[in-house]
Design a protein around this motif. Structure first.
Motif, PDB file in Angstrom:
ATOM      1  N   LEU A  72      12.604  -1.567  -6.843  1.00 45.83           N
ATOM      2  CA  LEU A  72      11.385  -0.768  -6.847  1.00 45.83           C
ATOM      3  C   LEU A  72      11.717   0.707  -7.041  1.00 45.83           C
ATOM      4  N   ARG A  99      12.397  -7.830 -11.347  1.00 46.50           N
ATOM      5  CA  ARG A  99      11.440  -8.160 -10.291  1.00 46.50           C
ATOM      6  C   ARG A  99      10.658  -9.414 -10.639  1.00 46.50           C
TER       7      ARG A  99
ATOM      8  N   GLU B 296      -2.582   0.082  -3.702  1.00 43.82           N
ATOM      9  CA  GLU B 296      -1.636  -0.900  -3.185  1.00 43.82           C
ATOM     10  C   GLU B 296      -1.567  -2.135  -4.060  1.00 43.82           C
ATOM     11  N   GLN B 297      -2.716  -2.498  -4.626  1.00 41.53           N
ATOM     12  CA  GLN B 297      -2.713  -3.682  -5.502  1.00 41.53           C
ATOM     13  C   GLN B 297      -1.856  -3.440  -6.738  1.00 41.53           C
ATOM     14  N   ILE B 300       1.688  -3.858  -5.783  1.00 43.29           N
ATOM     15  CA  ILE B 300       2.054  -5.265  -5.654  1.00 43.29           C
ATOM     16  C   ILE B 300       2.314  -5.880  -7.018  1.00 43.29           C
ATOM     17  N   LEU B 301       1.402  -5.610  -7.933  1.00 43.65           N
ATOM     18  CA  LEU B 301       1.573  -6.169  -9.270  1.00 43.65           C
ATOM     19  C   LEU B 301       2.898  -5.709  -9.857  1.00 43.65           C
ATOM     20  N   LYS B 302       3.203  -4.445  -9.625  1.00 43.05           N
ATOM     21  CA  LYS B 302       4.463  -3.920 -10.149  1.00 43.05           C
ATOM     22  C   LYS B 302       5.638  -4.568  -9.443  1.00 43.05           C
ATOM     23  N   ALA B 303       5.535  -4.705  -8.116  1.00 44.73           N
ATOM     24  CA  ALA B 303       6.633  -5.291  -7.360  1.00 44.73           C
ATOM     25  C   ALA B 303       6.909  -6.714  -7.835  1.00 44.73           C
ATOM     26  N   PRO B 390       6.275   2.024  -7.720  1.00 46.17           N
ATOM     27  CA  PRO B 390       5.839   0.937  -6.845  1.00 46.17           C
ATOM     28  C   PRO B 390       6.196   1.153  -5.386  1.00 46.17           C
ATOM     29  N   ALA B 391       7.389   1.682  -5.138  1.00 47.61           N
ATOM     30  CA  ALA B 391       7.793   1.815  -3.735  1.00 47.61           C
ATOM     31  C   ALA B 391       6.880   2.782  -3.000  1.00 47.61           C
ATOM     32  N   MET B 394       3.343   1.433  -2.339  1.00 50.79           N
ATOM     33  CA  MET B 394       3.253   0.419  -1.318  1.00 50.79           C
ATOM     34  C   MET B 394       2.758   1.001  -0.009  1.00 50.79           C
ATOM     35  N   ARG B 395       3.157   2.228   0.241  1.00 49.50           N
ATOM     36  CA  ARG B 395       2.691   2.867   1.466  1.00 49.50           C
ATOM     37  C   ARG B 395       1.262   3.336   1.260  1.00 49.50           C
ATOM     38  N   ALA B 786      -6.254  -1.691   9.482  1.00 47.52           N
ATOM     39  CA  ALA B 786      -5.283  -1.343   8.439  1.00 47.52           C
ATOM     40  C   ALA B 786      -5.856  -1.706   7.079  1.00 47.52           C
ATOM     41  N   GLU B 788      -6.207  -3.341   3.535  1.00 50.49           N
ATOM     42  CA  GLU B 788      -5.735  -4.639   3.054  1.00 50.49           C
ATOM     43  C   GLU B 788      -5.573  -4.590   1.564  1.00 50.49           C
TER      44      GLU B 788
END
Lengths: 249, 788
Positions: A72, A99, B296-297, B300-303, B390-391, B394-395, B786, B788
């Motif tokens: 990442l 990934r 965040e979505q 996720i897609l990137k992760a 992405p990292a 995520m936060r 939190a 979602e």
């Protein structure tokens, strides 16, 4: 339950294929006076089939390491190899492919796509994978066969996290990276989620790395890596993994 | 099957359908205008081109006193000419039993044998004239309809002073008279003016023109050059009293249709541009918000290995869905509106068949333009999605970096409530978003200014033309110029309160290499009826010498006050002289030229001669007056102000009002859409913040105040800006609707501004109310959980 203190690198636990090869890995954030050493010279080898628990206080660099392992983010310096692939010099496109093919992620807040059902959340990923499991099969593996067509909002936290696990494993990844997977869950549901992770690791032989600051979880690991201030403090090897169902906290 | 990522598009869209619909509707408004006007242009142009082609509409037209028929051969031999048609064209007076006023018309001759070579007629009803028949006539459709005439009915005409009865054989249309109107009249009066066709022999004998012709039309060969051919024709016809040939560009009916097409062209660019800019702003706002919510979505897609390209494409699909919806609704709406408006053109233009034809290229344009607008709208936000590491994504997004607002730093902070501070700080933190909202609202306000300007300007035309410029009740034209003594006879007609004579002369005015044919109107001194006014509606005094022309004519000629223009008189002694332009008149319809009457008569080297008069009539004796007029054989036409005004109201004004209401509806949709969208986004982006405020003890009212304060501040900035922009748009569009036929004056009234302000305010209040209602439904508990 036996804990064996050992030197960090050489005494690697099982004799599976080496998946990650990490040397002097460093990651800096910020510039000048405000620079933060999130990772400060990490050395590690991780092997196929291992279940690793990564322990450490907040801000110790666990998540940063996970981000580097998962492709990442790029490290600032050091070596980081996934099998024969050098992740430090990989392009954005190569990391995306890495990934897509090799890594499964599980996050504390599940991060499901709210507009897709459980089955669809899994299928979204299997659609772009080369040799995926059937989404239903993946969900059955985490005991969610009965809730296939529920939207995330209709599922409990534990159920959502199990969907996230199914999503992560459905593409048969080589590596499963879990960042505080039970952090938002109570004991009972936390155990159910850990059981699912344990099952996946056992049945699929996936290298699983679980970040937590809950020391109890160390008992279920093959190896426990303790982290603080961006460095590996110790690596402990368990001769016998305790089943997740026996954990208490 | 739909891919899973596409299912996400569908579900997310259905969740934000309010906003998606708002964007699509605004887009649809612009596209409806675009397809409607493009299709109308297409319909008019194609129908006219086909009509011209099939019925062989001439390229060149020439009036003359009289030439023997064999001159036709000489003209036909001119290089570049492919066909010539000679005929007789004469003015007649009609006796319509059902009509109070004298009616008049134009009679054209048809060849005794065979079909016309050029300008062939189209038979709408009845039959053609029988060969060798007498006492039969074909009637133009506009006049026939206005007077409910059918084949078989009879009609009385004064041919060269002799009353004769004619049987109507058929109702016809001619490519020369798509727009049927008395020459020189800006507005049609189909009830009292008509076009008729008779066999050559009958007309020629009645007017002592047998063996000759007084009207010639010619068709150009493909290689023919209009200008060269015209000058050759002029040379041939000069000795026969030629009045100067002209091309289609000076043909009254042709000009009218072309002018209409030009107006449509203006509308097909101006309006859609404004609407689609608003849509682009809105798309941007909606997508930016979506990206923020789905941060965040995206991570996720990137992760999980979705590439940047896939993610960008995914978000572009949202925009594309709105484009598809907008294009579908817009083109269907445009086709429906076009169908409705095409029927409006049937009031003005006579085509064998005027169908609404959908311009398929408009669909392509609509797709291209709206996709372009959407792309511009989403470009920056989608790029942001791709750039998101992405990292980091995520936060959860770090708390926004707020600071005291500028207005607070000025040291008057204590004066403001918490709600106000939160609102102002929020606006200052996201200046781009505020700018977009203000721009959208301002555009919505601006759009509202335009239609009202049209309406006010039509009102002004009605007022200026008929209350300030023309103060008479009726105008009468005579067959032939007469001595000023006729004036005395006219004065003694029943019911006459005031009579003023005038003199007109057919001329060609030339400046440099540009020229126009028209009638100079000589007006008496000390007149009340016909006033010549300048731009500020002040009367221009006509000195004994010198010429005043319409502002528009000066523009066409490229001349300005003080220039010497060349006036070629096309009748009488046919002299050519230079005259100084002494002033420009502000007239709103047609093009005109004015001189002092005595000055004009001196110029023409004729004595005290008049050929028309205007009247003020005692309304009690109106019908007596009209009956008396009918008995004067030298009267050729009558224009009654009330009738003209009525016609104008029923036709031009009605169509402009129809357009106005369409624009008004569209503009309101935009205003509502923009405000709704903004308030929704505000609410969605900050539901957690607002819920937190509720949890810590703010009342629902206080929380609502935060949102409302923001809206009020934004609206407060947008409204004046919008009024300013609207003034600019209206000025530009009115300027573009500046044709020889009609010129709209720029009229900006306070009621116009008030309506725009009020509409946007109402739309804002309704939207705000809608959003405040959903504030009640904020789930305090889940909002604090939190993300979602």
């Amino acid at each position: 339950m036996t804990l064996t203190s050992s030197s960090p690198i050489e005494e690697s636990a099982r004799q599976g294929e080496r998946i990650f090869h990490v040397r002097a890995l460093t990651k800096l954030y910020g510039v000048g006076d405000t620079v933060v050493r999130a990772l400060d010279g990490v050395d590690l080898d991780l092997f196929q089939g291992e279940l690793i628990v990564l322990l450490g206080p907040s801000g110790s660099g666990k998540t940063t390491l996970l981000n580097q392992l998962g492709g990442l983010d790029w490290p600032t310096s050091g070596e980081l190899q996934y099998r024969d692939m050098d992740l430090t010099s990989a392009t954005e496109a190569a990391l995306t492919r890495y990934r897509r093919e090799a890594v499964g992620f599980i996050f504390q807040f599940y991060n499901l796509i709210p507009s897709l059902t459980a089955r669809e959340n899994v299928a979204l990923i299997t659609e772009i994978a080369d040799d995926p499991m059937n989404p239903v099969e993946a969900l059955e593996m985490v005991n969610l066969g009965a809730r296939l067509d529920h939207f995330p909002a209709q599922l409990s936290g534990g159920e959502q996290q199990r969907v996230a696990i199914a999503r992560a494993i459905a593409k048969r990844p080589k590596v499963l990276l879990c960042d505080e997977p039970t952090g938002a869950l109570d004991l009972r549901t936390g155990i159910v989620v850990l059981e699912a992770l344990e099952k996946v690791n056992r049945e699929m032989g996936t290298l699983s790395v679980i970040i937590t600051h809950n020391a109890t979880m160390a008992d279920m690991a093959d190896r426990v890596i303790r982290f603080s201030d961006g460095r590996v403090q110790s690596i402990e090897k368990n001769d016998h993994r305790a089943p997740a169902s026996s954990l208490k906290w | 099957m739909l891919s899973y990522l596409d299912r996400k598009v569908v579900r997310d869209l259905s969740r934000m359908k309010g906003q998606a619909i708002a964007v699509s509707l605004v887009m649809a408004c612009g596209l409806a205008m675009l397809t409607m006007s493009r299709s109308l242009i297409f319909s008019l142009e194609r129908t006219r081109a086909e009509y011209y082609q099939e019925n062989r509409f001439a390229h060149i037209f020439a009036h003359l006193k009289r030439a023997p028929n064999d001159v036709r051969e000489r003209v036909a031999k001119i290089p570049g000419i492919a066909g010539v048609q000679t005929s007789i064209k004469v003015q007649v007076t009609l006796d319509m039993p059902g009509l109070d006023e004298p009616a008049s018309g134009m009679v054209l001759s048809l060849p005794d044998r065979g079909e016309q070579e050029l300008n062939r007629l189209f038979l709408r009803e009845g039959r053609w004239l029988e060969q060798g028949s007498r006492g039969e006539v074909l009637v133009g459709e506009a006049f026939a309809k206005a007077n409910s005439l059918r084949p078989g009915d009879s009609l009385a005409m004064l041919l060269n002073g002799r009353r004769q009865s004619f049987n109507i054989a058929g109702i016809v249309l001619s490519p020369e008279y798509i727009f049927e109107s008395r020459p020189g009249a800006a507005l049609p009066d189909n009830k009292s003016y008509g076009i008729f066709w008779m066999p050559y022999e009958e007309v020629a004998k009645a007017f002592d023109l047998y063996g000759g012709f007084n009207y010639l039309t010619a068709m150009l060969a493909p290689e023919g050059k209009e200008k060269a051919v015209i000058s050759e024709i002029d040379q041939v016809l000069q000795q026969y009293g030629g009045l100067g040939a002209f091309g289609r560009g000076d043909h009254p009916s042709h000009i009218r249709v072309s002018d209409e097409i030009r107006v449509l062209q203006t509308l097909s660019i101006g309006f859609p541009l404004v609407f689609l800019s608003v849509a682009a702003f809105m798309t941007n706002a909606v997508l930016s918000r979506l990206l923020t919510l789905q941060r965040e979505q995206i991570a996720i897609l990137k992760a999980f290995g979705f590439s940047n390209r896939e993610i960008v494409l995914h978000f572009l699909k949202f925009a594309f869905a709105m484009v598809i919806a907008g294009v579908s609704v817009g083109t269907v709406g445009g086709a429906l509106l076009g169908n409705r408006l095409v029927r409006m053109y049937e009031m003005f233009f006579r085509f064998p068949e005027l169908h609404f034809r959908f311009d398929k290229s408009a669909l392509l344009w609509a797709l291209l333009v709206s996709t372009g607008a959407a792309m511009i709208g989403v470009f920056s936000s989608v790029r942001r999605a791709a750039a998101l590491p992405p990292a980091e994504a995520m936060r959860p997004e770090p708390p926004a970096n707020y600071k005291p607002a500028l207005i607070e730093r000025s040291g008057i902070a204590h004066l403001f409530s918490h709600s106000f501070r939160i609102a102002v700080r929020n606006l200052e933190r996201r200046p781009m978003q505020a700018v977009f909202t203000v721009a959208g609202l301002a555009l919505a306000t601006a759009i509202l200014i335009i239609p009202s300007t049209f309406r006010d300007s039509v009102k002004q035309i009605l007022g200026v033309q008929w209350d300030i410029v023309n103060r008479d009740d009726m105008t009468v034209g005579m067959m032939e110029p007469a001595s000023i003594k006729v004036h005395d006879n006219l004065k003694h007609l029943p019911g006459v309160v005031q009579v003023e004579p005038f003199r007109t002369a057919a001329v060609r005015i030339r400046f440099g290499n540009r020229s126009r044919q028209l009638g100079i109107r000589g007006l008496p001194r000390n007149r009340i009826h016909t006033r010549v006014v300048d731009g500020s509606l002040h009367e221009i005094v006509l000195p004994p010498e010198g010429l005043v022309v319409s502002d528009k004519l000066a523009e066409i000629l490229g001349a300005k006050v003080g220039d010497e223009v060349i006036v070629e008189v096309l009748q009488g002694k046919r002299m050519t002289r230079t005259v100084r332009l002494i002033a420009l008149a502000e007239d709103l319809a047609g093009i005109g030229a004015y001189m002092d009457m005595q000055g004009l008569n001196r110029f023409l080297e004729e004595g005290d001669i008049i050929n028309g008069a205007s009247f003020t009539i005692d309304t009690a004796h109106r019908s007596q007056f009209l009956r008396a007029l009918k008995d004067i054989p030298t009267i050729s036409w009558v224009a009654i102000k009330e009738t003209l005004r009525d016609n104008f109201r029923k036709t031009t004004a009605a169509s402009i009002n129809l357009l106005q209401s369409i624009y008004m509806i569209f503009a309101s949709i935009v205003a509502f859409g923009v405000v709704y969208n903004n308030a929704r986004i505000s609410l969605a982006e900050r539901s957690r913040e607002l819920a937190t405020l509720r949890v810590v003890g703010f009342s629902q009212r206080e929380v609502g105040a935060v949102l409302v304060t923001e809206l009020v501040i934004l609206a407060g900035m947008a409204l004046p800006l919008g009024l300013l922009m609207g003034t600019g748009f209206a000025t530009a569009i009115i300027k573009m609707v500046n044709t020889e036929t009609v010129r709209l004056p720029l009229v900006l009234t306070s009621s116009n501004y008030a309506i725009a302000t009020l509409t946007v305010t109402i739309a804002s209040v309704l939207s705000a109310a809608n959003v405040l209602r959903s504030l009640k439904n904020i789930d305090l508990v889940s909002a604090l959980k939190a993300p979602e």
